[in-house]
Enzyme design. Structure first.
Site, PDB file in Angstrom:
ATOM      1  N   SER A  78      -8.128  -5.281 -13.313  1.00 29.41           N
ATOM      2  CA  SER A  78      -8.486  -4.020 -12.567  1.00 29.41           C
ATOM      3  C   SER A  78      -9.900  -3.396 -13.005  1.00 29.41           C
ATOM      4  O   SER A  78      -9.867  -3.429 -14.203  1.00 29.41           O
ATOM      5  CB  SER A  78      -7.416  -3.113 -13.200  1.00 29.41           C
ATOM      6  OG  SER A  78      -7.267  -1.785 -12.358  1.00 29.41           O
ATOM      7  N   ASP A 112       0.650  -1.310   0.007  1.00 27.49           N
ATOM      8  CA  ASP A 112      -0.046  -0.183  -0.072  1.00 27.49           C
ATOM      9  C   ASP A 112       0.829   1.294   0.077  1.00 27.49           C
ATOM     10  O   ASP A 112       0.663   2.161  -0.935  1.00 27.49           O
ATOM     11  CB  ASP A 112      -0.925  -0.147   1.165  1.00 27.49           C
ATOM     12  CG  ASP A 112      -1.963   1.128   1.111  1.00 27.49           C
ATOM     13  OD1 ASP A 112      -2.527   1.619   0.170  1.00 27.49           O
ATOM     14  OD2 ASP A 112      -2.156   1.551   2.275  1.00 27.49           O
ATOM     15  N   ARG A 143      -5.182   8.836  24.399  1.00 24.63           N
ATOM     16  CA  ARG A 143      -4.951   7.648  24.644  1.00 24.63           C
ATOM     17  C   ARG A 143      -6.064   6.650  24.693  1.00 24.63           C
ATOM     18  O   ARG A 143      -5.660   5.490  24.001  1.00 24.63           O
ATOM     19  CB  ARG A 143      -4.436   7.700  26.299  1.00 24.63           C
ATOM     20  CG  ARG A 143      -4.109   6.357  26.963  1.00 24.63           C
ATOM     21  CD  ARG A 143      -3.957   6.421  28.445  1.00 24.63           C
ATOM     22  NE  ARG A 143      -2.573   6.968  28.665  1.00 24.63           N
ATOM     23  CZ  ARG A 143      -1.847   7.008  29.888  1.00 24.63           C
ATOM     24  NH1 ARG A 143      -3.030   6.492  30.831  1.00 24.63           N
ATOM     25  NH2 ARG A 143      -0.838   7.535  30.154  1.00 24.63           N
ATOM     26  N   LYS A 163      -7.187  10.480  15.670  1.00 17.40           N
ATOM     27  CA  LYS A 163      -8.479  10.673  16.044  1.00 17.40           C
ATOM     28  C   LYS A 163      -9.256  11.812  15.445  1.00 17.40           C
ATOM     29  O   LYS A 163     -10.622  11.761  15.145  1.00 17.40           O
ATOM     30  CB  LYS A 163      -8.869  10.716  17.583  1.00 17.40           C
ATOM     31  CG  LYS A 163      -8.434  12.140  18.172  1.00 17.40           C
ATOM     32  CD  LYS A 163      -8.712  12.104  19.542  1.00 17.40           C
ATOM     33  CE  LYS A 163      -8.434  13.306  20.084  1.00 17.40           C
ATOM     34  NZ  LYS A 163      -8.695  13.407  21.669  1.00 17.40           N
ATOM     35  N   CYS A 168     -20.840  -4.082  -6.896  1.00 13.74           N
ATOM     36  CA  CYS A 168     -20.300  -4.820  -7.831  1.00 13.74           C
ATOM     37  C   CYS A 168     -20.720  -6.440  -8.146  1.00 13.74           C
ATOM     38  O   CYS A 168     -20.875  -6.962  -7.038  1.00 13.74           O
ATOM     39  CB  CYS A 168     -18.659  -4.927  -7.717  1.00 13.74           C
ATOM     40  SG  CYS A 168     -18.007  -5.934  -8.797  1.00 13.74           S
ATOM     41  N   GLN A 225     -10.374  10.779   5.264  1.00 16.15           N
ATOM     42  CA  GLN A 225      -8.939  11.033   5.889  1.00 16.15           C
ATOM     43  C   GLN A 225      -8.449  12.289   6.055  1.00 16.15           C
ATOM     44  O   GLN A 225      -7.228  12.324   6.251  1.00 16.15           O
ATOM     45  CB  GLN A 225      -8.088   9.947   5.088  1.00 16.15           C
ATOM     46  CG  GLN A 225      -8.608   8.502   5.104  1.00 16.15           C
ATOM     47  CD  GLN A 225      -7.567   7.562   4.156  1.00 16.15           C
ATOM     48  OE1 GLN A 225      -6.522   7.349   4.172  1.00 16.15           O
ATOM     49  NE2 GLN A 225      -8.382   6.880   3.251  1.00 16.15           N
ATOM     50  N   CYS A 245     -18.567   1.372  -4.053  1.00 14.84           N
ATOM     51  CA  CYS A 245     -18.236   0.799  -5.340  1.00 14.84           C
ATOM     52  C   CYS A 245     -17.977  -0.637  -5.417  1.00 14.84           C
ATOM     53  O   CYS A 245     -17.943  -1.244  -6.354  1.00 14.84           O
ATOM     54  CB  CYS A 245     -17.216   1.756  -6.002  1.00 14.84           C
ATOM     55  SG  CYS A 245     -15.633   1.501  -5.017  1.00 14.84           S
TER      56      CYS A 245
END
Length: 377
Positions: free
Chosen positions: A152, A134, A281, A297, A247, A220, A243
């Site tokens: 793909s 990744d 924590r 977070k 499929c 993100q 997606c």
């Protein structure tokens, strides 16, 4: 050395250590990928999380001198949760995408790749190798496609006949000249479901993704989520599976082959309100082992606020008000202010006015103002 026999041994060993699929490819330059990446770069479709050097992403020899072949692997992960907890009116829940269920896949795959590398070294002492998962320079999908792991898909995922697209990918670049496997024929055909249902239109066309519009990317980010995407995010805390779930190749595909990939329902589908006040924590202790925690977070909390606004959860208003007044982060204060307005309880108008008066951050102030305007309508 008999490389054909070694290839058979590696395949057998991969099965013994729990690798679900393995393929071999040449280490030639990925010329067609290079051209596609140059187009993506020119169009501004990259997320910024990728390796910026396109040469490194497409030329294995830049990663390992005298590279001769690539070993690609795939591990299947579950698509269904056993006994998923229900979201209730008083206790709404968010969701992490399937790729963030169970233990962080980077850790799981790196362990398997390390075992494979050690096996190679034992069988062929002169073997050189470099493994990636990744975040490595090489494109996992391009390596997997060339090695015959799958094709793909139009959803920009590798689709395998056995496991659909619910697979994690990793690869080893090596100086051993393994005979390459045959790439798989594309089976998407005229199906365009993933493109048609993408919530933000991030799939520009089959096989082309504008990462900046993709919900998986947007969840993100650490800043304010652009307003046009807030209604699209729903209760997603990290990632997006739309997606994949639409499929046809994924229909009925659900594999529970690795105990470490099994989701803890309370982590994969957590209650939203407790997330708002979680300390660093507590976050690390509860979520640190899942891949969705890698950005910390803050994005998860921002997304939880947006999810509560999506549900118009009035029971969350006291928590949101506390964030509005006391959180040290402008993104959280501003998003909380916007969410209070979206939920639309007039009793909280004064709280927004008070927060706006003392807000020192310009962007946060704009969001609080938007919240006020929604209540005033």
């Amino acid at each position: 050395m008999d490389y054909q026999a070694l290839k058979k041994d590696v395949i057998q060993y991969s099965k013994e250590i729990g690798i679900d699929k393995i393929g071999f490819a040449s280490a030639d330059i990925f010329e067609s990928l290079k051209q596609r990446l140059l187009v993506q770069q020119a169009l501004g479709y990259q997320s910024g999380f990728e390796e910026p050097d396109i040469e490194k992403r497409t030329n294995p020899e830049l990663l390992l001198p005298k590279a001769r072949s690539i070993i690609a692997i795939a591990l299947a992960y579950p698509s269904k949760m056993k006994n998923p907890p229900r979201s209730t009116k008083d206790d709404r829940r968010g969701i992490f995408c399937r790729a963030s269920w169970g233990q962080d896949y980077h850790t799981v795959l790196r362990s398997k790749l390390k075992q494979l590398e050690e096996y190679l070294q034992a069988c062929a002492p002169g073997a050189k190798s470099k493994s990636m998962v990744d975040t490595g320079e090489l494109s996992d999908r391009a390596a997997a496609e060339r090695a015959g792991i799958g094709w793909s898909g139009k959803n920009c995922a590798i689709i395998t006949p056995e496991f659909g697209s619910y697979v994690y990918l990793g690869e080893i670049v090596t100086n051993i000249p393994f005979e390459p496997d045959t790439p798989m024929e594309d089976r998407c055909g005229s199906c365009n479901k993933c493109v048609d249902v993408c919530p933000t239109g991030a799939l520009v066309q089959g096989g082309q993704l504008d990462s900046n519009k993709c919900i998986a990317f947007l969840t993100q980010t650490k800043g304010f989520l652009p307003e046009q995407y807030r209604s699209k995010i729903g209760n997603r805390l990290y990632g997006c599976d739309t997606c994949q779930t639409v499929c046809p190749e994924n229909k009925g595909k659900d594999f529970h082959l690795h105990a470490e990939m099994e989701p803890d329902p309370e982590i994969a589908k957590p209650k939203l309100k407790p997330l708002l006040t979680m300390s660093n924590r507590e976050f690390k202790e509860k979520y640190g082992h899942v891949s969705g925690s890698w950005r910390g977070k803050k994005p998860i909390q921002r997304n939880a606020i947006l999810a509560l606004a999506h549900f118009k959860d009035t029971t969350a208003l006291p928590d949101l008000t506390m964030l509005l007044h006391k959180d040290p982060r402008p993104v959280i204060r501003g998003t909380a202010g916007w969410a209070i307005g979206k939920i639309g309880d007039e009793n909280y108008k004064k709280e927004l006015e008070l927060a706006l008066e003392k807000e020192t951050d310009e962007e946060a102030a704009k969001e609080i103002e938007k919240g006020l305007n929604m209540i005033n309508k």
